[in-house]
Design an enzyme around this catalytic site. Structure first.
Site, PDB file in Angstrom:
ATOM      1  N   TYR A 147      33.713  25.759 -19.643  1.00  0.00           N
ATOM      2  CA  TYR A 147      34.033  25.327 -18.272  1.00  0.00           C
ATOM      3  C   TYR A 147      35.300  26.033 -17.807  1.00  0.00           C
ATOM      4  O   TYR A 147      35.316  26.672 -16.756  1.00  0.00           O
ATOM      5  CB  TYR A 147      34.231  23.809 -18.188  1.00  0.00           C
ATOM      6  CG  TYR A 147      35.054  23.452 -16.983  1.00  0.00           C
ATOM      7  CD1 TYR A 147      36.414  23.170 -17.116  1.00  0.00           C
ATOM      8  CD2 TYR A 147      34.504  23.488 -15.711  1.00  0.00           C
ATOM      9  CE1 TYR A 147      37.193  22.913 -16.001  1.00  0.00           C
ATOM     10  CE2 TYR A 147      35.273  23.230 -14.600  1.00  0.00           C
ATOM     11  CZ  TYR A 147      36.625  22.952 -14.750  1.00  0.00           C
ATOM     12  OH  TYR A 147      37.400  22.718 -13.644  1.00  0.00           O
ATOM     13  N   LYS A 159      36.209  29.148 -14.728  1.00  0.00           N
ATOM     14  CA  LYS A 159      37.252  29.150 -13.692  1.00  0.00           C
ATOM     15  C   LYS A 159      38.129  30.405 -13.829  1.00  0.00           C
ATOM     16  O   LYS A 159      38.467  31.058 -12.842  1.00  0.00           O
ATOM     17  CB  LYS A 159      38.117  27.892 -13.797  1.00  0.00           C
ATOM     18  CG  LYS A 159      37.376  26.618 -13.427  1.00  0.00           C
ATOM     19  CD  LYS A 159      36.882  26.666 -11.977  1.00  0.00           C
ATOM     20  CE  LYS A 159      36.183  25.391 -11.562  1.00  0.00           C
ATOM     21  NZ  LYS A 159      35.689  25.467 -10.183  1.00  0.00           N
ATOM     22  N   SER A 165      41.543  25.704 -11.935  1.00  0.00           N
ATOM     23  CA  SER A 165      41.971  24.594 -12.795  1.00  0.00           C
ATOM     24  C   SER A 165      43.067  25.043 -13.744  1.00  0.00           C
ATOM     25  O   SER A 165      43.112  26.201 -14.146  1.00  0.00           O
ATOM     26  CB  SER A 165      40.765  24.107 -13.610  1.00  0.00           C
ATOM     27  OG  SER A 165      41.188  23.277 -14.673  1.00  0.00           O
TER      28      SER A 165
HETATM   29  C1  WQD Z   1      43.776  13.484 -20.151  1.00  0.00           C
HETATM   30  C2  WQD Z   1      44.450  13.016 -21.415  1.00  0.00           C
HETATM   31  C3  WQD Z   1      43.083  13.096 -23.383  1.00  0.00           C
HETATM   32  C4  WQD Z   1      40.267   9.965 -22.253  1.00  0.00           C
HETATM   33  C5  WQD Z   1      40.251  17.570 -17.793  1.00  0.00           C
HETATM   34  C6  WQD Z   1      39.575  18.887 -17.820  1.00  0.00           C
HETATM   35  C7  WQD Z   1      40.276  19.827 -16.885  1.00  0.00           C
HETATM   36  C8  WQD Z   1      40.352  19.187 -15.522  1.00  0.00           C
HETATM   37  C9  WQD Z   1      41.042  17.835 -15.577  1.00  0.00           C
HETATM   38  C10 WQD Z   1      38.574  19.928 -14.126  1.00  0.00           C
HETATM   39  C11 WQD Z   1      44.112  13.901 -22.609  1.00  0.00           C
HETATM   40  C12 WQD Z   1      43.494  11.661 -23.045  1.00  0.00           C
HETATM   41  C13 WQD Z   1      41.326  10.862 -22.204  1.00  0.00           C
HETATM   42  C14 WQD Z   1      40.289   8.902 -23.214  1.00  0.00           C
HETATM   43  C15 WQD Z   1      42.389   9.701 -24.018  1.00  0.00           C
HETATM   44  N1  WQD Z   1      39.043  19.040 -14.985  1.00  0.00           N
HETATM   45  N2  WQD Z   1      42.366  10.722 -23.075  1.00  0.00           N
HETATM   46  N3  WQD Z   1      41.355   8.814 -24.057  1.00  0.00           N
HETATM   47  O1  WQD Z   1      41.339  16.863 -20.588  1.00  0.00           O
HETATM   48  O2  WQD Z   1      43.601  16.916 -19.416  1.00  0.00           O
HETATM   49  O3  WQD Z   1      41.571  17.738 -18.245  1.00  0.00           O
HETATM   50  O4  WQD Z   1      40.287  17.032 -16.505  1.00  0.00           O
HETATM   51  O5  WQD Z   1      39.167  20.850 -13.642  1.00  0.00           O
HETATM   52  O6  WQD Z   1      39.525  21.013 -16.832  1.00  0.00           O
HETATM   53  O7  WQD Z   1      39.683  19.412 -19.129  1.00  0.00           O
HETATM   54  O8  WQD Z   1      41.848  15.326 -18.620  1.00  0.00           O
HETATM   55  O9  WQD Z   1      41.485  12.927 -18.233  1.00  0.00           O
HETATM   56  O10 WQD Z   1      39.993  14.137 -19.926  1.00  0.00           O
HETATM   57  O11 WQD Z   1      42.387  13.678 -20.472  1.00  0.00           O
HETATM   58  O12 WQD Z   1      43.331   9.601 -24.807  1.00  0.00           O
HETATM   59  O13 WQD Z   1      39.362   8.055 -23.311  1.00  0.00           O
HETATM   60  O14 WQD Z   1      43.982  11.704 -21.727  1.00  0.00           O
HETATM   61  O15 WQD Z   1      43.173  13.310 -24.780  1.00  0.00           O
HETATM   62  O16 WQD Z   1      45.264  14.038 -23.408  1.00  0.00           O
HETATM   63  P1  WQD Z   1      42.138  16.731 -19.337  1.00  0.00           P
HETATM   64  P2  WQD Z   1      41.345  13.968 -19.304  1.00  0.00           P
END
Ligand code: WQD
Length: 335
Positions: free
Chosen positions: A151, A155, A126
């Site tokens: 998490y 990885k 990841s």
């Molecule tokens: C994306 C952006 C949030 C929800 C995660 C894991 C990573 C990988 C991919 C496994 C961020 C913003 C989100 C909401 C928001 N998973 N957001 N409101 O955090 O980049 O990565 O998923 O491998 O390990 O950490 O993805 O989709 O959670 O967030 O504003 O209700 O959307 O702040 O900037 P992230 P995400």
């Protein structure tokens, strides 16, 4: 064609990869204890590919039960290892659950890979391994900093364990660092089915669009980015899936390649959260209620990939656009 064991085959990326492997003629076996997934996905795979996939409902932390899979399939020629817990906030609250599950399952698989001489191993890693980065876009040479969650660290440590193990093993290993996988199979017969209430942006967007959720909270508009919201690299799940098939193909065609390598899988484009909302509305015609909210702990301001290495090494490049990602996610939600 070679037989491949896919761990976590009932998960989001695992199931889409099973479809791509079958479409490319591979024989597949799945192992997934369904603790965070449902076997419904096996019907989706069969309705898309016409092939039924056998799933062993086994927890990979159980060495004897996992060994039985290898005993049943002495002709395995590759493993793609997805099975792991991946909910970032849960990993912060329960680090030992994550280290125990994600690491012990990997240790068992590596031991069995050696014992049963399975020659090719693809590891689901990841972009979380990069932590907070200063240079963008990130390449595979970008220095890794402390991960923002247990998490992410499972990885990062997983990659290091595999790299050490690869020095004494006859097998070949590639770790694939995903950026943000989103979207669904173009048939809309399969997609992301979050087992726990979704934390990720895309499933939350589609829930808001379908009325399941009242609004989306945008976590922070005061970051040092073009519109103040976080930048991420979103990549279609089918592009991610196909990267696994191409990585395996590369290992089959290059048996003397280096023991271990690591590849970014990203679109190479950074998109802000607010731009995602806009793109979703444009692609689907669905209005989204949103509210600006405080930053979410653990978020990095911006991260997106330089994907030159995977293009050069295995001939992969993203085929789907952001609009395809939005449209397919929405079509799946409507189903
Ligand atoms: C994306 C952006 C949030 C929800 C995660 C894991 C990573 C990988 C991919 C496994 C961020 C913003 C989100 C909401 C928001 N998973 N957001 N409101 O955090 O980049 O990565 O998923 O491998 O390990 O950490 O993805 O989709 O959670 O967030 O504003 O209700 O959307 O702040 O900037 P992230 P995400």
């Amino acid at each position: 064609m070679p037989k491949i064991l896919v761990t976590g085959g009932c998960g989001y990326i695992g199931s889409h990869t099973l479809v791509d492997l079958i479409d490319n003629g591979y024989e597949v076996v799945s192992v997934d204890d369904n603790s965070r997934s449902s076997t419904d996905v096996l019907q989706h795979i069969e309705s898309i590919t016409g092939k039924s996939v056998h799933n062993y409902a086994v927890n990979l932390c159980n060495f004897e039960q996992t060994q039985q899979i290898f005993q049943d399939h002495l002709d395995l020629e590759g493993i793609i290892h997805f099975a792991a817990y991946k909910t970032v906030p849960e990993s912060v609250d329960q680090p030992l659950l994550y280290y125990r599950n994600n690491m012990n399952s990997l240790f068992n698989l590596l031991e069995l890979t050696e014992k049963y001489k399975v020659k090719n191993f693809i590891f689901s890693s990841s972009c979380s391994v990069y932590g907070e980065v200063s240079e963008l876009p990130v390449t595979e040479k970008t220095r890794l900093t402390r991960t923002k969650s247990p998490y992410g660290n499972t990885k990062k440590v997983g990659e290091e364990v595999i790299e050490d193990f690869s020095q004494i093993s006859q097998s070949k290993f590639i770790a694939l660092r995903y950026f943000n996988p989103i979207g669904a199979h173009p048939s809309a017969k399969m997609g992301e089915t979050p087992f726990l209430p979704p934390q990720n942006l895309m499933p939350i967007l589609t829930e808001v669009a379908s009325g399941k959720r009242e609004k989306i909270m945008v976590f922070g508009d005061d970051y040092d980015t073009r519109d103040g919201s976080c930048i991420r690299d979103y990549i279609h799940i089918m592009d991610i899936a196909h990267a696994h098939t191409l990585a395996l193909k590369y290992l089959f065609e290059n048996p003397d390649t280096q023991a271990y390598d690591v590849l970014n899988i990203g679109s190479g484009e950074g998109v802000t959260v607010l731009e995602m909302l806009d793109a979703f509305e444009k692609a689907t015609g669905q209005k989204l209620n949103y509210e600006l909210a405080p930053r979410r702990a653990g978020d990095v301001a911006a991260i997106y990939a330089n994907n030159d290495k995977i293009k050069d090494k295995i001939g992969w490049s993203p085929q789907y656009s952001l609009e395809d990602m939005m449209r397919s996610a929405w079509a799946w939600e409507k189903r």
